[in-house]
Structure formats: C-alpha cells, structure tokens
Motif scaffolding. Structure first.
Motif, PDB file in Angstrom:
ATOM      1  N   LYS A 178       0.819  -1.212   0.000  1.00 51.34           N
ATOM      2  CA  LYS A 178       0.000   0.000   0.000  1.00 51.34           C
ATOM      3  C   LYS A 178       0.856   1.267   0.000  1.00 51.34           C
ATOM      4  O   LYS A 178       0.452   2.311  -0.527  1.00 51.34           O
ATOM      5  N   TYR A 179       2.044   1.165   0.597  1.00 49.88           N
ATOM      6  CA  TYR A 179       2.900   2.340   0.757  1.00 49.88           C
ATOM      7  C   TYR A 179       4.154   2.254  -0.127  1.00 49.88           C
ATOM      8  O   TYR A 179       5.227   2.705   0.255  1.00 49.88           O
ATOM      9  N   GLN A 180       4.003   1.702  -1.325  1.00 55.15           N
ATOM     10  CA  GLN A 180       5.184   1.508  -2.168  1.00 55.15           C
ATOM     11  C   GLN A 180       5.819   2.834  -2.599  1.00 55.15           C
ATOM     12  O   GLN A 180       7.038   2.923  -2.743  1.00 55.15           O
ATOM     13  N   TYR A 181       5.019   3.870  -2.787  1.00 58.05           N
ATOM     14  CA  TYR A 181       5.592   5.152  -3.214  1.00 58.05           C
ATOM     15  C   TYR A 181       6.367   5.810  -2.071  1.00 58.05           C
ATOM     16  O   TYR A 181       7.451   6.363  -2.271  1.00 58.05           O
ATOM     17  N   GLU A 182       5.793   5.725  -0.857  1.00 57.38           N
ATOM     18  CA  GLU A 182       6.525   6.233   0.307  1.00 57.38           C
ATOM     19  C   GLU A 182       7.817   5.448   0.505  1.00 57.38           C
ATOM     20  O   GLU A 182       8.865   6.028   0.845  1.00 57.38           O
ATOM     21  N   ALA A 183       7.727   4.121   0.272  1.00 55.35           N
ATOM     22  CA  ALA A 183       8.921   3.278   0.428  1.00 55.35           C
ATOM     23  C   ALA A 183       9.993   3.648  -0.594  1.00 55.35           C
ATOM     24  O   ALA A 183      11.196   3.669  -0.281  1.00 55.35           O
ATOM     25  N   LEU A 184       9.579   3.937  -1.830  1.00 55.49           N
ATOM     26  CA  LEU A 184      10.536   4.370  -2.860  1.00 55.49           C
ATOM     27  C   LEU A 184      11.271   5.638  -2.420  1.00 55.49           C
ATOM     28  O   LEU A 184      12.496   5.748  -2.560  1.00 55.49           O
ATOM     29  N   LEU A 185      10.528   6.598  -1.882  1.00 53.95           N
ATOM     30  CA  LEU A 185      11.126   7.868  -1.473  1.00 53.95           C
ATOM     31  C   LEU A 185      12.052   7.693  -0.279  1.00 53.95           C
ATOM     32  O   LEU A 185      13.167   8.232  -0.255  1.00 53.95           O
ATOM     33  N   MET A 186      11.620   6.911   0.702  1.00 50.12           N
ATOM     34  CA  MET A 186      12.470   6.721   1.875  1.00 50.12           C
ATOM     35  C   MET A 186      13.734   5.940   1.518  1.00 50.12           C
ATOM     36  O   MET A 186      14.850   6.284   1.974  1.00 50.12           O
ATOM     37  N   LYS A 187      13.594   4.923   0.711  1.00 50.95           N
ATOM     38  CA  LYS A 187      14.761   4.134   0.295  1.00 50.95           C
ATOM     39  C   LYS A 187      15.755   5.011  -0.464  1.00 50.95           C
ATOM     40  O   LYS A 187      16.972   4.986  -0.191  1.00 50.95           O
ATOM     41  N   ALA A 188      15.257   5.809  -1.414  1.00 50.62           N
ATOM     42  CA  ALA A 188      16.134   6.690  -2.183  1.00 50.62           C
ATOM     43  C   ALA A 188      16.810   7.714  -1.276  1.00 50.62           C
ATOM     44  O   ALA A 188      18.001   8.020  -1.432  1.00 50.62           O
ATOM     45  N   THR A 189      16.062   8.232  -0.301  1.00 51.61           N
ATOM     46  CA  THR A 189      16.623   9.237   0.614  1.00 51.61           C
ATOM     47  C   THR A 189      17.786   8.663   1.409  1.00 51.61           C
ATOM     48  O   THR A 189      18.830   9.314   1.578  1.00 51.61           O
ATOM     49  N   PHE A 190      17.640   7.425   1.881  1.00 55.50           N
ATOM     50  CA  PHE A 190      18.728   6.842   2.664  1.00 55.50           C
ATOM     51  C   PHE A 190      19.926   6.486   1.782  1.00 55.50           C
ATOM     52  O   PHE A 190      21.077   6.540   2.235  1.00 55.50           O
ATOM     53  N   PHE A 191      19.683   6.141   0.527  1.00 51.90           N
ATOM     54  CA  PHE A 191      20.823   5.949  -0.377  1.00 51.90           C
ATOM     55  C   PHE A 191      21.567   7.268  -0.580  1.00 51.90           C
ATOM     56  O   PHE A 191      22.808   7.292  -0.624  1.00 51.90           O
ATOM     57  N   LEU A 192      20.841   8.369  -0.699  1.00 50.33           N
ATOM     58  CA  LEU A 192      21.481   9.674  -0.830  1.00 50.33           C
ATOM     59  C   LEU A 192      22.295  10.008   0.415  1.00 50.33           C
ATOM     60  O   LEU A 192      23.415  10.525   0.325  1.00 50.33           O
ATOM     61  N   LEU A 193      21.749   9.694   1.575  1.00 54.88           N
ATOM     62  CA  LEU A 193      22.464   9.968   2.823  1.00 54.88           C
ATOM     63  C   LEU A 193      23.741   9.144   2.929  1.00 54.88           C
ATOM     64  O   LEU A 193      24.711   9.564   3.579  1.00 54.88           O
ATOM     65  N   MET A 194      23.769   7.992   2.309  1.00 51.45           N
ATOM     66  CA  MET A 194      24.971   7.154   2.311  1.00 51.45           C
ATOM     67  C   MET A 194      25.933   7.519   1.180  1.00 51.45           C
ATOM     68  O   MET A 194      26.970   6.897   1.021  1.00 51.45           O
ATOM     69  N   GLY A 195      25.559   8.523   0.372  1.00 54.24           N
ATOM     70  CA  GLY A 195      26.417   8.920  -0.736  1.00 54.24           C
ATOM     71  C   GLY A 195      26.342   7.970  -1.914  1.00 54.24           C
ATOM     72  O   GLY A 195      27.278   7.872  -2.694  1.00 54.24           O
ATOM     73  N   GLN A 196      25.218   7.263  -2.050  1.00 55.53           N
ATOM     74  CA  GLN A 196      25.030   6.319  -3.155  1.00 55.53           C
ATOM     75  C   GLN A 196      23.977   6.864  -4.129  1.00 55.53           C
ATOM     76  O   GLN A 196      22.907   6.290  -4.317  1.00 55.53           O
ATOM     77  N   ALA A 197      24.315   7.974  -4.729  1.00 52.94           N
ATOM     78  CA  ALA A 197      23.373   8.657  -5.625  1.00 52.94           C
ATOM     79  C   ALA A 197      22.956   7.760  -6.785  1.00 52.94           C
ATOM     80  O   ALA A 197      21.796   7.772  -7.209  1.00 52.94           O
ATOM     81  N   GLU A 198      23.898   6.960  -7.281  1.00 53.71           N
ATOM     82  CA  GLU A 198      23.586   6.110  -8.430  1.00 53.71           C
ATOM     83  C   GLU A 198      22.520   5.065  -8.088  1.00 53.71           C
ATOM     84  O   GLU A 198      21.809   4.587  -8.973  1.00 53.71           O
ATOM     85  N   TRP A 199      22.410   4.697  -6.810  1.00 57.90           N
ATOM     86  CA  TRP A 199      21.372   3.752  -6.388  1.00 57.90           C
ATOM     87  C   TRP A 199      20.057   4.468  -6.094  1.00 57.90           C
ATOM     88  O   TRP A 199      18.982   3.873  -6.166  1.00 57.90           O
ATOM     89  N   ALA A 200      20.149   5.731  -5.743  1.00 57.94           N
ATOM     90  CA  ALA A 200      18.943   6.501  -5.411  1.00 57.94           C
ATOM     91  C   ALA A 200      18.197   6.962  -6.656  1.00 57.94           C
ATOM     92  O   ALA A 200      16.958   7.019  -6.648  1.00 57.94           O
ATOM     93  N   VAL A 201      18.923   7.277  -7.717  1.00 61.97           N
ATOM     94  CA  VAL A 201      18.312   7.884  -8.907  1.00 61.97           C
ATOM     95  C   VAL A 201      17.194   7.043  -9.516  1.00 61.97           C
ATOM     96  O   VAL A 201      16.124   7.585  -9.851  1.00 61.97           O
ATOM     97  N   PRO A 202      17.348   5.721  -9.696  1.00 63.46           N
ATOM     98  CA  PRO A 202      16.247   4.946 -10.299  1.00 63.46           C
ATOM     99  C   PRO A 202      14.939   5.053  -9.511  1.00 63.46           C
ATOM    100  O   PRO A 202      13.861   5.168 -10.105  1.00 63.46           O
ATOM    101  N   ASP A 203      15.032   5.031  -8.184  1.00 66.43           N
ATOM    102  CA  ASP A 203      13.826   5.160  -7.365  1.00 66.43           C
ATOM    103  C   ASP A 203      13.217   6.551  -7.510  1.00 66.43           C
ATOM    104  O   ASP A 203      11.988   6.703  -7.619  1.00 66.43           O
ATOM    105  N   LEU A 204      14.065   7.571  -7.481  1.00 66.51           N
ATOM    106  CA  LEU A 204      13.564   8.940  -7.625  1.00 66.51           C
ATOM    107  C   LEU A 204      12.917   9.129  -8.992  1.00 66.51           C
ATOM    108  O   LEU A 204      11.823   9.715  -9.105  1.00 66.51           O
ATOM    109  N   ASP A 205      13.562   8.619 -10.031  1.00 64.42           N
ATOM    110  CA  ASP A 205      13.013   8.754 -11.389  1.00 64.42           C
ATOM    111  C   ASP A 205      11.650   8.072 -11.507  1.00 64.42           C
ATOM    112  O   ASP A 205      10.712   8.626 -12.093  1.00 64.42           O
ATOM    113  N   GLU A 206      11.560   6.862 -10.953  1.00 64.10           N
ATOM    114  CA  GLU A 206      10.308   6.123 -11.029  1.00 64.10           C
ATOM    115  C   GLU A 206       9.182   6.864 -10.325  1.00 64.10           C
ATOM    116  O   GLU A 206       8.052   6.952 -10.826  1.00 64.10           O
TER     117      GLU A 206
END
Length: 573
Positions: free
Chosen positions: A289-317
């Motif tokens: 039910k919360y897949q969009y919130e999960a996408l945003l939170m997952k991408a945010t934590f990848f950004l916090l870890m300095g893994q922008a390349e892993w965050a971008v696909p989630d943000l784009d989607e």
C-alpha cells in the motif's frame, strides 16, 4: 540546526585562503598582461649570434618585423674594450630584438652566446639569460628545453618567480600537475599571493589533482550512514516530506506485527536506521500500500549514504508516476535537484526545482530548498524571494524563517545598505523570539554578529544554539571559529571544535576545520590526518575532491615553505 545551510566549509574562507594561508581573494577573471616584456632577458647554447647572417635569412629590411642592424643589434658596435659582462648583455639585447620579431632560433643563438660569454660569478645575469632562452623555447613548444633552462635559472636565482612560473606552465603542458602546483605555490608565496595568473593556475591544478584522487577513492569507498544526529538534522529541513513526520504514521493496533514500509517508519522514529532500506525493499517488491513512500524513503537513505547512483532509479520512477501523491513526487524532485547541485550541475538542479513547482506549487519545501541552492550560487536576491514564498506558504516553519532572515542580511551586505542591514539584523533577532526553540535562528544571528564584530553577543547566541540542540556538533565548530577570529585563542578554539567530535565522531565539518587550522599552525602531519578522516566520511565525489584539494595544498605548501625556509603565516596570530 540544518548543517547544509552553512555548507561543509563552515565559513567564508576560500580553499586557497585556508590551505595556503593567503590574505587576498582569487581574481575570477584576471586581465591578461603583456606576455613578454624583456628589458632583461637571456638564453644558453654555444652557437654564435650574427646580425649579418640573419639579414640573409630574413630577406633584408623589406621583410615584416625585420631586425635593425644598427645600434645594439650591430655586432660591429661592440667595442674591443668591453667587459665580458657587457658583451653578454649586448648579445642578450640582440636576442631580445629577434624575440620581438618572432625569430626564435636566432634569439636562442644570441641568448646562448650571452650565457657562454657571461662570467660565472654574475649569477643574476646568467639566470636572466637562461630564463629568456626558455621563453624562446616556449614559443616553439619545446617544453623539455623550457624546463631545463628555467631550472638552471632558478638554481642561479632561487627566488626567480618569472622562471618558476614559466616552468610551471611547461609542467602543465607536459601533464605534470604536482610539479606545476609546486612551482605555482612557490610563485604565490614569494609574491605575497598577488600573482593572479599563478593563483588561477594553482587553483586549477588543485581541482584537477583533487578530482583525480577523489575519482579513484570514491569508486572504492565503503558506503556508510552518517550519524543519527546528521540524519535527524537533514529530515528537519523539510516541513512535510510525506515520510518523516510522525503524523503520517498510520494507526497501529496493539500486537500488530509491522512489516515493510510501516516497519521502516517505526525504525525511523526509534532512531534505528540500519534496517530501513531492507524494509522499504520488501514493501516495493510486494507492491504494498505504501510503495511510493517506500521508494522515497529508500532513495533518501541511499542519498544519505552517498550512493546517488542507487537513489536515482527510485527517484526517477516516483517522479514520473502520476499515481503517486504530488507531495511525494515534488519531494523526490527536491532531492534529485539537490543531488545534481552536489555534483556541480546547477542547471539540472534548477530544472528539477522548476518541475517540482509545476507539480506542487503550494509546497513550501520546494522554495525553502531552492533558496538554499540560490545562496550557494550567490544568487542572494533570488534566495530571498524563495524564502519569502516559503514563509507565505508556511508561516510556522522556524528554520525557513531563520534562513530568510539571514538571506536578507547577506543581500544587505552585498548592496552595502545600512538601513537594510539594520532591518535584517532586527529580523534575525525577531526570529529568536518568535521561534525560541529553533537553534538555527540563534546560530545564524551569531554568524551575522561575528561578521559585524559583535563577538560577545555572537558567543552568547552560539551557546544558546548549543543548549537547544546539545547533540548537534556544528554550533561547537562555529563557536570555535568565532574564538579563533575574536580572541586569537588557537588552543581554546581547537578544544571547542574537538567537543563537536565528542558529540558526533562522524562530523566531517569538524575534521575539515581542524585540518585547516593545523595547516596554518604548520602541523602538516596532524592536518593530513584530519583531512583523511573527513575524506573517509565524504558523501559525494565533489566533497571528496574538495577535501583532497585541501590536503594536497597543505602538503605542497609545507614542502615549498621548507624549501624556501619560510615559516607559514597564521592570519589569526
């Protein structure tokens, strides 16, 4: 306090001012001076320099830029009773004329003759002749010869900055960046950092060397989350991102087992961040039910870890999915835009913020974060407009109000308006009474007071910021810098900054600041250790590039200072 307001630098010192301890700013566009002005010049070789031979080769007096055969250019003008030095100077003068006429082979022969004739004890003159011959070789693109002649000139005259800078340029052409940086650093130190071309070349070398080192190091870095305090500070910079507020947490029945995004959300509010990404992945895989919130939170934590390349696909989607809430899509654009800015792509960053406005024009967070980026870009008037818009949409967001006040202060400084300055300072003070629990308000007021020389008041307000957020290390660092500027108390300042590391051992701002102070104290081993600690914590390649540039600058400065027997000067002593 939101650490990203002040930036990782934590102040107004430039890279060169800190790492190379300079007092003058780097000119952005230095005017071009005359390239060659030879009232004194020279060269080396055993070949003879004869005007008569040159006239045959040049086609006589009718050829463009021909060399006169009278006066200093005429070998018959040499008198038998001339001293060897006078004869050498005459050969150099003929070489100068050939040089100005772009007859570089003939100029080289004349400078070589001057070197051959000149007495060995006339070191200053010999150095000039070698330097002039290097200039002629430079015009022919013979950089090995340039380096050889400049090296000989510097051997004869160790503080010969013209030869050093010419050799630096030759090293640059050959791709020897460190050698180029050594020579340009020496030039800048010897000329009191008033050599604009040298400053610009050194800055470029630092950036290129830092980028090369960071590229390799960043590729092999082990991703890690920043401290819990940093994570909290980051999320507090959003008034409503749709994922971090407790109000967004759906009601949970007693005994209900939380899974997926709801589990991630609970972990977030408990301050347990390590398993958040995995729980978000579970939500996404099962199309919860919360897949969009999960996408945003997952991408945010990848950004916090300095893994922008892993965050971008989630943000784009998330951004392209019109079924997702516009608040979530706008927040994804804010974060992708900020990521672009960290990568140095301001155009892409601003495009993302413009797209966020199109999706959710009444979202105050868009204008708040775009205002911060405009401050970084020195577009202070645009930043003020963005913060004003943010405050119109959410008048209870203390952090944005504080930054709006500080932006107005910066604008008044730029416009040199005493009345606007007074109004901005009053607005900063009003912020502390209207939002007495907002540490950022006190910190930014203190920053402005520090710049105004109101040190006692600034210190009091930094103390209040510390009391409001005892777990936030940045106020300790800023307070240390204040005492450095105010009381010139180096030991006390260091103790305050080290207090930040007791609170948060992952505070890269503290490590970088301590490193720059140790550079100025001449403690290069300690400085390099601090910079290395900061490099290990860098979240982006650009941050790492900056830190490597500081570290390399410190190392080269130390090397040159020892070579020239110069003690590094401390601006706070």
């Amino acid at each position: 306090m939101a650490e990203n307001v002040q930036g990782s630098g934590g102040g107004s010192w430039s890279k060169w001012q800190i790492a190379l301890v300079i007092g003058a700013p780097l000119a952005i566009g230095a005017t071009a001076a005359a390239v060659y002005c030879y009232s004194k010049s020279g060269g080396d070789s055993a070949n003879k320099c004869k005007d008569g031979d040159e006239k045959k080769k040049s086609g006589g007096s009718g050829e463009k830029a021909s060399v006169s055969a009278s006066g200093d250019g005429d070998p018959s003008s040499l008198q038998p009773d001339q001293t060897p030095l006078e004869k050498a100077q005459a050969s150099k003068n003929r070489g100068n004329k050939y040089f100005k006429a772009a007859h570089y082979d003939q100029a080289i022969r004349c400078y070589s003759e001057a070197i051959e004739i000149c007495p060995a004890d006339k070191k200053q003159d010999l150095a000039t002749f070698y330097q002039n011959r290097a200039a002629a070789h430079e015009q022919q693109g013979k950089y090995a010869e340039v380096i050889a002649d400049c090296s000989k000139a510097i051997e004869l005259n160790p503080t010969y900055t013209k030869a050093m800078f010419r050799r630096a340029k030759a090293h640059d052409h050959n791709g020897d960046k460190l050698l180029c940086l050594e020579d340009t650093t020496a030039v800048c130190i010897l000329e009191g950092f008033n050599h604009q071309q040298g400053m610009m070349l050194a800055d470029r070398m630092l950036k290129e060397i830092g980028k090369e080192k960071a590229k390799e190091r960043y590729k092999n870095r082990v991703p890690q989350l920043p401290s819990g305090q940093f994570i909290q500070s980051y999320f507090s910079s959003f008034s409503n991102d749709g994922i971090s507020q407790k109000a967004d947490m759906p009601p949970v029945e007693d005994g209900q087992e939380l899974r997926g995004y709801l589990k991630a959300k609970q972990l977030f509010h408990d301050g347990s961040y390590d398993e958040i990404v995995q729980n978000c992945i579970e939500e996404i895989e099962y199309r919860g039910k919360y897949q969009y919130e999960a996408l945003l939170m997952k991408a945010t934590f990848f950004l916090l870890m300095g893994q922008a390349e892993w965050a971008v696909p989630d943000l784009d989607e998330l951004i392209k999915n019109e079924d997702a809430a516009k608040k979530l899509r706008a927040n994804a654009l804010i974060k992708r835009g900020s990521m672009h800015m960290q990568e140095g792509n301001s155009a892409a960053a601003m495009a993302d913020f413009a797209a966020a406005v199109e999706i959710d024009p009444e979202n105050p967070d868009i204008y708040h974060h775009r205002g911060q980026l405009n401050l970084l870009l020195e577009k202070v008037d645009e930043a003020v407009k963005d913060f004003e818009k943010c405050n119109e949409l959410n008048n209870d967001f203390g952090l944005a109000y504080a930054q709006h006040s500080y932006a107005k202060y910066r604008l008044a400084m730029l416009q040199q308006s005493p009345l606007q300055m007074q109004n901005a300072m009053q607005m900063l003070e009003k912020c502390t009474t209207r939002f007495p629990k907002c540490a950022e308000g006190f910190a930014l007021l203190a920053q402005a007071q520090n710049e105004q020389g109101l040190y006692v008041q600034a210190d009091d307000n930094f103390k209040k910021a510390v009391m409001l957020e005892p777990d936030n290390p940045t106020a300790h660092v800023h307070r240390g810098l204040l005492h450095l500027n105010w009381k010139k108390d180096v030991a006390g300042a260091i103790d305050m900054i080290k207090e930040a590391l007791k609170i948060d051992e992952k505070c890269d701002f503290a490590y970088e600041t301590l490193g720059t102070i140790e550079v100025q104290r001449g403690n290069m081993d300690a400085a390099k250790e601090y910079f290395e600690n900061a490099i290990q914590l860098a979240r982006t390649e650009m941050e790492m590039t900056h830190l490597y540039s500081l570290s390399v600058a410190a190392e080269i400065q130390s090397k040159i200072a020892k070579k020239l027997n110069i003690k590094p000067q401390m601006p706070f002593t």
